[in-house]
Design an enzyme around this catalytic site. Structure first.
Site, PDB file in Angstrom:
ATOM      1  N   SER A   8       0.845  -1.200   0.000  1.00  0.00           N
ATOM      2  CA  SER A   8       0.000   0.000   0.000  1.00  0.00           C
ATOM      3  C   SER A   8       0.873   1.239   0.000  1.00  0.00           C
ATOM      4  CB  SER A   8      -0.892   0.011   1.240  1.00  0.00           C
ATOM      5  OG  SER A   8      -1.393   1.326   1.434  1.00  0.00           O
ATOM      6  N   HIS A  33      -1.164  -1.373  -4.243  1.00  0.00           N
ATOM      7  CA  HIS A  33      -2.426  -1.060  -3.568  1.00  0.00           C
ATOM      8  C   HIS A  33      -2.525   0.455  -3.356  1.00  0.00           C
ATOM      9  CE1 HIS A  33      -5.854  -2.228  -0.994  1.00  0.00           C
ATOM     10  NE2 HIS A  33      -5.487  -1.236  -0.199  1.00  0.00           N
ATOM     11  N   ASP A  35      -4.903   3.434  -1.784  1.00  0.00           N
ATOM     12  CA  ASP A  35      -5.993   3.705  -0.853  1.00  0.00           C
ATOM     13  C   ASP A  35      -6.595   5.074  -1.124  1.00  0.00           C
ATOM     14  OD1 ASP A  35      -6.038   1.371   0.889  1.00  0.00           O
ATOM     15  OD2 ASP A  35      -4.005   1.957   1.439  1.00  0.00           O
ATOM     16  N   MET A  37      -9.371   7.739  -0.117  1.00  0.00           N
ATOM     17  CA  MET A  37     -10.218   8.084   1.039  1.00  0.00           C
ATOM     18  C   MET A  37     -10.799   9.489   0.859  1.00  0.00           C
ATOM     19  SD  MET A  37      -7.858   6.695   4.143  1.00  0.00           S
ATOM     20  CE  MET A  37      -6.949   5.148   4.019  1.00  0.00           C
ATOM     21  N   HIS A  66      -8.378   0.673  -3.940  1.00  0.00           N
ATOM     22  CA  HIS A  66      -9.299   0.429  -2.816  1.00  0.00           C
ATOM     23  C   HIS A  66     -10.040   1.731  -2.521  1.00  0.00           C
ATOM     24  CE1 HIS A  66      -9.514  -0.766   1.758  1.00  0.00           C
ATOM     25  NE2 HIS A  66     -10.704  -0.715   1.191  1.00  0.00           N
ATOM     26  N   MET A  68     -12.301   3.869  -0.524  1.00  0.00           N
ATOM     27  CA  MET A  68     -12.954   4.056   0.786  1.00  0.00           C
ATOM     28  C   MET A  68     -13.666   5.397   0.729  1.00  0.00           C
ATOM     29  SD  MET A  68      -9.835   2.571   3.026  1.00  0.00           S
ATOM     30  CE  MET A  68      -8.742   2.809   1.636  1.00  0.00           C
ATOM     31  N   MET A 137     -11.227  -6.304   5.522  1.00  0.00           N
ATOM     32  CA  MET A 137     -10.495  -5.305   6.309  1.00  0.00           C
ATOM     33  C   MET A 137     -10.164  -5.902   7.673  1.00  0.00           C
ATOM     34  SD  MET A 137      -9.936  -2.692   4.472  1.00  0.00           S
ATOM     35  CE  MET A 137      -9.004  -1.910   5.785  1.00  0.00           C
ATOM     36  N   ASP A 175      -6.419  -6.796   4.349  1.00  0.00           N
ATOM     37  CA  ASP A 175      -5.830  -5.451   4.378  1.00  0.00           C
ATOM     38  C   ASP A 175      -5.876  -4.878   5.793  1.00  0.00           C
ATOM     39  OD1 ASP A 175      -5.019  -2.863   3.882  1.00  0.00           O
ATOM     40  OD2 ASP A 175      -6.715  -2.330   2.596  1.00  0.00           O
TER      41      ASP A 175
HETATM   42  C1  DX5 Z   1      -6.352   1.259   5.687  1.00  0.00           C
HETATM   43  C2  DX5 Z   1      -5.910   0.990   4.275  1.00  0.00           C
HETATM   44  C3  DX5 Z   1      -4.782   0.054   4.210  1.00  0.00           C
HETATM   45  C4  DX5 Z   1      -3.507   0.573   4.866  1.00  0.00           C
HETATM   46  C5  DX5 Z   1      -2.684  -0.612   5.266  1.00  0.00           C
HETATM   47  O1  DX5 Z   1      -7.497   2.010   5.658  1.00  0.00           O
HETATM   48  O2  DX5 Z   1      -6.978   0.430   3.520  1.00  0.00           O
HETATM   49  O3  DX5 Z   1      -4.528  -0.372   2.896  1.00  0.00           O
HETATM   50  O4  DX5 Z   1      -2.761   1.398   4.010  1.00  0.00           O
HETATM   51  O5  DX5 Z   1      -1.609  -0.189   6.031  1.00  0.00           O
HETATM   52  P1  DX5 Z   1      -0.895  -1.175   7.073  1.00  0.00           P
HETATM   53  O6  DX5 Z   1      -0.452  -2.372   6.302  1.00  0.00           O
HETATM   54  O7  DX5 Z   1       0.203  -0.335   7.625  1.00  0.00           O
HETATM   55  O8  DX5 Z   1      -1.949  -1.541   8.102  1.00  0.00           O
HETATM   56 ZN    ZN Z   2      -6.431  -0.511   1.571  1.00  0.00          ZN
END
Ligand code: DX5
Ligand code: ZN
Length: 217
Positions: A8, A33, A35, A37, A66, A68, A137, A175
């Site tokens: 990620s 990956h 993220d 948000m 991903h 969110m 998750m 994840d």
């Molecule tokens: C959290 C994200 C993850 C995050 C994972 O909301 O969806 O992908 O970046 O980070 P680690 O592996 O550090 O928990």
């Molecule tokens: Zn993620």
């Protein structure tokens, strides 16, 4: 089971993102990956389609995006155009999950659904045969660097059984809080794609880390 690692980039050094992408690619990563948000669905704001498009130019690896964000159906086309290879939406974030999945597939992208820690697996029961990937998750989404929630293992086991019963080649991704020290537990439970942010980018030698992660498969 063969293991795929999806680092990620939330934990990467954004002042040298291109170098970080090259480094994890050389270290044996399978996906990147990303993220996304929105500050509403989760309490953080990160990356938009513009950055996905830049990552696409800097990496040959499939982009595992991903989302969110609330009502992700609004942005499926844009993230597809930006170069996503997998788009994962949250079951909790869209009112018409079936329609959203169809929209992702129509855009020529592989479709995933993610479940928050408190969301029961029944949320994907009807849609499972349509999916390319399920994302469990193992932390509450929003931030990297959180601790793995142990009850996720049972959830992974149960979803693996559902996937096996479906007879379809659906990837099962986990994840949140995945590190070299606990990846074996999640692999034994039945996950085959592992997101890791701080567990990869927080280590000094990415190749050593990813090699060690893959060795448990
Ligand atoms: C959290 C994200 C993850 C995050 C994972 O909301 O969806 O992908 O970046 O980070 P680690 O592996 O550090 O928990
Ligand atoms: Zn993620």
């Amino acid at each position: 089971m063969a293991i795929k690692i999806s680092p990620s980039i939330l934990s990467a050094d954004f002042t040298k993102l291109g170098d970080e992408l090259k480094a994890v690619e050389a270290a044996g990563a399978d996906y990147i990956h990303i993220d996304v948000m929105d500050g509403r669905f989760v309490p953080n704001i990160t990356i938009g389609p513009f950055v996905v498009e830049a990552v696409k130019r800097a990496s040959k690896l499939p982009l595992d995006v991903h989302l969110m964000i609330g009502a992700p159906e609004r942005f499926v086309t844009e993230f597809a155009k930006a170069g996503s290879n997998i788009i994962t939406v949250h079951a909790e974030a869209t009112r018409h999950l079936h329609g959203t999945i169809q929209a992702i597939k129509k855009a020529g992208v592989r479709a995933g659904v993610s479940l928050n820690p408190a969301t029961p697996i029944s949320a994907i029961e009807e849609i499972l045969p349509e999916l390319d990937l399920v994302l469990v998750m193992s932390v509450n989404p929003g931030f990297s660097g959180q601790s793995f929630i142990a009850s996720s293992l049972k959830k992974i086991e149960r979803i693996r059984k559902m996937i096996t019963a479906s007879g379809k080649a659906i990837e099962l991704e986990v994840d949140g809080g995945i590190k070299v020290s606990n990846i074996k537990d999640a692999a034994d439970a039945g996950a085959d794609v592992f997101v890791s942010g701080s567990g990869v980018f927080g280590t000094g030698d990415y190749k050593k880390t990813i090699t060690a992660m893959k060795a448990v498969g």
